[in-house]
Design an enzyme around this catalytic site. Structure first.
Site, PDB file in Angstrom:
ATOM      1  CG  ASP A  68      36.277  -7.417  53.500  1.00  9.38           C
ATOM      2  OD1 ASP A  68      35.034  -7.278  53.564  1.00  9.38           O
ATOM      3  OD2 ASP A  68      36.922  -7.109  52.484  1.00  9.38           O
ATOM      4  CG  ASN A 136      43.579  -1.251  45.638  1.00 15.65           C
ATOM      5  OD1 ASN A 136      42.817  -2.204  45.510  1.00 15.65           O
ATOM      6  ND2 ASN A 136      43.935  -0.776  46.812  1.00 15.65           N
ATOM      7  CG  HIS A 138      41.293  -4.359  47.480  1.00 20.21           C
ATOM      8  ND1 HIS A 138      41.001  -3.325  48.332  1.00 20.21           N
ATOM      9  CD2 HIS A 138      40.118  -4.649  46.862  1.00 20.21           C
ATOM     10  CE1 HIS A 138      39.722  -3.022  48.227  1.00 20.21           C
ATOM     11  NE2 HIS A 138      39.164  -3.805  47.340  1.00 20.21           N
ATOM     12  CD  GLU A 143      43.583  -2.402  50.557  1.00 21.25           C
ATOM     13  OE1 GLU A 143      43.649  -2.380  49.306  1.00 21.25           O
ATOM     14  OE2 GLU A 143      42.612  -1.927  51.177  1.00 21.25           O
TER      15      GLU A 143
HETATM   16  P1  PGA Z   1      33.150  -2.423  44.562  1.00 18.81           P
HETATM   17  O1  PGA Z   1      34.422  -2.768  45.443  1.00 18.81           O
HETATM   18  O2  PGA Z   1      32.411  -3.714  44.378  1.00 18.81           O
HETATM   19  O3  PGA Z   1      32.390  -1.443  45.390  1.00 18.81           O
HETATM   20  O4  PGA Z   1      33.651  -1.872  43.264  1.00 18.81           O
HETATM   21  C1  PGA Z   1      35.127  -3.924  45.198  1.00 18.81           C
HETATM   22  C2  PGA Z   1      36.277  -3.952  46.147  1.00 18.81           C
HETATM   23  O5  PGA Z   1      36.866  -2.874  46.376  1.00 18.81           O
HETATM   24  O6  PGA Z   1      36.607  -5.020  46.666  1.00 18.81           O
END
Ligand code: PGA
Length: 238
Positions: A68, A136, A138, A143
């Site tokens: 992404d 969350n 995602h 999302e």
């Molecule tokens: P993080 O993020 O590896 O920084 O915890 C994961 C994500 O939000 O996809």
């Protein structure tokens, strides 16, 4: 369709995951691999180039696909996902793999998504997709609210996703991005979801034991024929 859950001691997690990834690349040096940014994979990326060097495995024939990208940050901005992955991993390989990313500097967001999907078609798809787990639920920038067949597309970011960019000096943080879609993630032949640390424990339980629905896109992986969660014991603690 069972989602495999493998749990490693926190102290071993990065060695085990990096070792497993190195094994895969050694077995198929021309593999096509989708990789995330974020903090979770960093200790894996830290270890991977040396593991490949020890085995005398070149990444020259591999293709890395970026999961992404933020919209609204200029090329080279340190918070950009492409810059982050280059710094954390790609620039540290002895031989540069091919790199497929969203061409957000050259094209408008929808066209960048089309070009990304066309590039994936040209390479014949992916062999393996690695993902981080958002607090969350995602996956990539799919999302909560994303349907299981959501295509690769421009998206509005949840506030907690956007604020991750702040750490690299994107302030105010971007509010939009482009992401590999939930649909093509579900169509990939193999998916590894990485989850570490206590702050992922609740969402991991939600993904594994809650309803399979858009409130938690990670729950969709329970419908995937070949997905595994590689968690450390802090994240796996119920
Ligand atoms: P993080 O993020 O590896 O920084 O915890 C994961 C994500 O939000 O996809």
């Amino acid at each position: 369709m069972t989602l495999r859950v493998e749990v490693f001691a926190s102290a071993d997690w990065a060695d085990r995951v990096a070792g497993r990834l190195a094994e895969r690349i050694a077995a198929d040096p021309s593999m096509r691999l989708c990789l995330p940014t974020g903090s979770t994979p960093l200790p894996v990326y830290e270890r991977l180039p040396a593991l490949l060097r020890e085995r005398d495995v070149s990444t020259a024939e591999a293709t890395v696909v970026l999961l992404d990208e933020y919209l609204g940050l200029p090329a080279g901005h340190p918070a950009r996902c492409d810059a982050t992955l280059r710094r954390a991993l790609l620039d540290r390989f002895d031989a540069a793999p091919a790199f497929v990313r969203f061409e957000v500097d050259e094209l408008d967001p929808a066209a960048a998504c089309q070009a990304f999907s066309a590039a994936l078609d040209r390479i014949g798809g992916l062999d393996l997709v690695l993902l981080g787990l958002g607090t969350n639920g995602h996956l990539g920038m799919n999302e909560p609210g994303s349907p299981v067949d959501a295509p690769t597309r421009p998206v509005e970011l949840a506030p907690e996703t956007a604020s991750a960019a702040r750490g690299y000096g994107a302030d105010p943080p971007p509010t939009r991005g482009v992401t590999f879609g939930m649909g093509p993630i579900m169509a990939a032949p193999e998916v590894w979801l990485l989850a570490t640390g206590e702050r992922k424990a609740a969402v991991l339980q939600r993904a594994l034991n809650g309803p399979i629905d858009p409130d938690c896109p990670a729950s969709y992986l329970r419908l995937h024929p070949n997905a595994a969660i590689l968690a450390d014991d802090d994240a796996a603690r119920a």
